[in-house]
Design a protein around this motif. Structure first.
Motif, PDB file in Angstrom:
ATOM      1  N   ALA A  54       0.714  -1.192  -0.064  1.00  0.00           N
ATOM      2  CA  ALA A  54      -0.009  -0.229  -0.048  1.00  0.00           C
ATOM      3  C   ALA A  54       0.796   1.243  -0.093  1.00  0.00           C
ATOM      4  CB  ALA A  54      -0.831   0.082   1.359  1.00  0.00           C
ATOM      5  N   ALA A  55       2.048   1.296   0.764  1.00  0.00           N
ATOM      6  CA  ALA A  55       2.818   2.451   0.840  1.00  0.00           C
ATOM      7  C   ALA A  55       3.620   2.701  -0.401  1.00  0.00           C
ATOM      8  CB  ALA A  55       3.787   2.297   1.995  1.00  0.00           C
ATOM      9  N   LEU A  56       3.981   1.427  -1.047  1.00  0.00           N
ATOM     10  CA  LEU A  56       4.735   1.616  -2.215  1.00  0.00           C
ATOM     11  C   LEU A  56       3.631   2.246  -3.416  1.00  0.00           C
ATOM     12  CD1 LEU A  56       7.022   0.526  -3.816  1.00  0.00           C
ATOM     13  CD2 LEU A  56       5.942  -1.441  -4.672  1.00  0.00           C
ATOM     14  N   VAL A  57       2.418   1.843  -3.655  1.00  0.00           N
ATOM     15  CA  VAL A  57       1.627   2.533  -4.660  1.00  0.00           C
ATOM     16  C   VAL A  57       1.369   4.119  -4.306  1.00  0.00           C
ATOM     17  CG1 VAL A  57       0.952   0.350  -5.441  1.00  0.00           C
ATOM     18  CG2 VAL A  57      -0.436   1.714  -3.869  1.00  0.00           C
ATOM     19  N   MET A  58       1.327   4.433  -3.024  1.00  0.00           N
ATOM     20  CA  MET A  58       1.052   5.679  -2.614  1.00  0.00           C
ATOM     21  C   MET A  58       2.232   6.551  -2.441  1.00  0.00           C
ATOM     22  SD  MET A  58      -2.440   5.450  -2.522  1.00  0.00           S
ATOM     23  CE  MET A  58      -2.450   6.993  -1.497  1.00  0.00           C
ATOM     24  N   SER A  59       3.438   5.980  -2.408  1.00  0.00           N
ATOM     25  CA  SER A  59       4.492   6.888  -2.287  1.00  0.00           C
ATOM     26  C   SER A  59       5.003   7.901  -3.272  1.00  0.00           C
ATOM     27  CB  SER A  59       6.033   5.888  -2.057  1.00  0.00           C
ATOM     28  OG  SER A  59       7.063   6.493  -1.818  1.00  0.00           O
ATOM     29  N   ALA A  60       5.292   8.963  -2.767  1.00  0.00           N
ATOM     30  CA  ALA A  60       5.939  10.112  -3.678  1.00  0.00           C
ATOM     31  C   ALA A  60       7.465   9.977  -3.964  1.00  0.00           C
ATOM     32  CB  ALA A  60       5.604  11.475  -2.885  1.00  0.00           C
ATOM     33  N   ASP A  61       7.914   8.969  -3.403  1.00  0.00           N
ATOM     34  CA  ASP A  61       9.383   8.502  -3.647  1.00  0.00           C
ATOM     35  C   ASP A  61       9.749   8.202  -4.968  1.00  0.00           C
ATOM     36  OD1 ASP A  61      11.618   6.630  -3.965  1.00  0.00           O
ATOM     37  OD2 ASP A  61      12.076   7.373  -2.119  1.00  0.00           O
ATOM     38  N   GLU A  62      10.487   9.051  -5.757  1.00  0.00           N
ATOM     39  CA  GLU A  62      10.802   8.927  -7.069  1.00  0.00           C
ATOM     40  C   GLU A  62      11.277   7.314  -7.683  1.00  0.00           C
ATOM     41  OE1 GLU A  62      13.723  11.590  -8.580  1.00  0.00           O
ATOM     42  OE2 GLU A  62      15.219  10.866  -7.351  1.00  0.00           O
ATOM     43  N   ASN A  63      12.000   6.720  -6.750  1.00  0.00           N
ATOM     44  CA  ASN A  63      12.419   5.590  -6.802  1.00  0.00           C
ATOM     45  C   ASN A  63      11.066   4.489  -6.779  1.00  0.00           C
ATOM     46  OD1 ASN A  63      15.080   6.021  -7.605  1.00  0.00           O
ATOM     47  ND2 ASN A  63      15.337   6.365  -5.434  1.00  0.00           N
ATOM     48  N   ALA A  64      10.370   4.915  -5.960  1.00  0.00           N
ATOM     49  CA  ALA A  64       9.070   3.836  -5.787  1.00  0.00           C
ATOM     50  C   ALA A  64       8.346   4.084  -6.883  1.00  0.00           C
ATOM     51  CB  ALA A  64       8.514   4.117  -4.499  1.00  0.00           C
ATOM     52  N   ARG A  65       8.152   5.302  -7.281  1.00  0.00           N
ATOM     53  CA  ARG A  65       7.368   5.520  -8.588  1.00  0.00           C
ATOM     54  C   ARG A  65       7.862   4.843 -10.074  1.00  0.00           C
ATOM     55  NH1 ARG A  65       7.445  10.911  -6.819  1.00  0.00           N
ATOM     56  NH2 ARG A  65       8.423  11.442  -8.654  1.00  0.00           N
ATOM     57  N   ALA A  66       9.178   4.900  -9.939  1.00  0.00           N
ATOM     58  CA  ALA A  66       9.708   4.328 -10.965  1.00  0.00           C
ATOM     59  C   ALA A  66       9.698   2.721 -11.004  1.00  0.00           C
ATOM     60  CB  ALA A  66      11.332   4.639 -10.923  1.00  0.00           C
ATOM     61  N   VAL A  67       9.719   2.009  -9.740  1.00  0.00           N
ATOM     62  CA  VAL A  67       9.280   0.740  -9.759  1.00  0.00           C
ATOM     63  C   VAL A  67       7.872   0.464 -10.270  1.00  0.00           C
ATOM     64  CG1 VAL A  67       9.452  -1.426  -8.223  1.00  0.00           C
ATOM     65  CG2 VAL A  67      11.295   0.093  -8.052  1.00  0.00           C
TER      66      VAL A  67
END
Length: 327
Positions: free
Chosen positions: A200-213
């Motif tokens: 859940a945190a992964l798809v909601m994250s604003a972290d650019e690397n999380a978004r890239a994944v």
């Protein structure tokens, strides 16, 4: 969670656990024990890929989204999968011999048949985890760290992965257990609800690397699994609205980018043959699938039990239809 019937006789029952959690860790639905200590297995790959990206490999080695997707994959070993892993290694200037994931034949039988005709022993590049290992090696190269010891718990890339896992599960590092995965990499174990929370945190994250994944996995779902694989089809059919990543021993994770919830399932049997049946039942119960999507994915929801001659000899059906209880 799953019942297997053969010729009118119940042959197997798969018990298990489920947790649907929001990005703050609040449980929205559960079955069994949401606190069951559970290994991520390959469900950890998005976070392992994210740790590799945090070392700067994307710009340093001029990588693209396909390279990111293969780092998060449990691929079939089809020609395209092998090609992308090799290309990732080439971009980072790393020899294929540096892989330490172990060798097995491609999961996809047509690809395995071709490989067996060409060689006596399988290659490590065929391993479903070879993309993950290529990413770890690229990160080690970017960090100026030894390639030979990239799987050691104290190696900088493994410490980076541990930090990402702690961050996205919201678990204190001292409470995260580690074992060795099937591909010899360290693998974390946390309560099942914490695994769901991480997605859940992964798809909601604003972290650019999380978004890239997330973007790489949902844009290139074929690379995540391959032909006839559940995760690939689930992301294809939902057009990337659902992020999916399965793991060994009956583990599976899904995140709904619309609701921001994460779902984690674990079968106690450790038999992942019918995990998709339980996942499909949960997705339907949670309302994460549209009617047309359910129809397109129906072969995974209620598959037939077939013998080696492909004769239908029984049925496989979900057993949690009315058991998911909102909390």
């Amino acid at each position: 969670m799953v019942r297997v019937e053969r010729g009118g006789v119940e042959e197997a029952i798969h018990l298990g656990h489920l947790a649907a959690v929001d990005a703050e860790g609040r449980i929205q639905a559960s079955v069994g024990n949401p606190d069951r200590l559970t290994y991520f297995r390959s469900c950890a790959k998005p976070f392992q890929a994210m740790a590799a990206l945090r070392t700067g490999i994307l710009s340093r080695f001029h990588l693209d989204p396909e390279h990111i997707a293969i780092m998060a994959a449990s691929h079939n070993g089809e020609p395209r999968h092998v090609e992308v892993v090799r290309d990732l290694l080439d971009h980072a200037g790393i020899p294929e011999a540096a892989l330490q994931c172990g060798a097995h034949w491609p999961y996809y039988e047509p690809a395995a048949a071709v490989a067996r005709r060409a060689m006596d022993q399988p290659l490590q590049i065929f391993n479903n985890c070879s993309g993950k290992h290529a990413g770890m090696l690229a990160a080690a190269r970017a960090l100026g760290a030894p390639l030979e010891t990239y799987l050691d718990r104290e190696h900088p890339i493994q410490r980076g992965i541990a930090e990402v896992v702690a961050e996205f599960t919201a678990r204190p590092p001292a409470e995260i257990h580690y074992g060795i995965d099937g591909c010899s990499a360290p693998n974390p174990a946390v309560p099942l609800a914490a695994i769901a929370r991480s997605f859940a945190a992964l798809v909601m994250s604003a972290d650019e690397n999380a978004r890239a994944v997330v973007d790489a996995m949902t844009t290139h779902p074929f690379l995540i699994g391959g032909t006839d694989r559940f995760d690939t089809r689930l992301m294809e059919v939902t057009k990337g609205r659902l992020l999916a990543k399965g793991g060994a021993a009956g583990a599976h994770t899904t995140a709904d980018r619309r609701s921001g919830l994460g779902l984690a399932i674990k079968l106690d049997s450790g038999d992942g043959t019918w995990t998709a049946v339980a996942v499909m039942a949960a997705l339907e119960r949670l309302g994460w699938l549209e009617a047309a999507e359910r129809e397109a994915l129906s072969p995974f929801a209620r598959p037939s039990l077939r013998n080696h001659k492909r004769v239908v000899v029984g049925t496989v059906r979900p057993a949690l239809d009315v058991a998911v209880t909102a909390t």
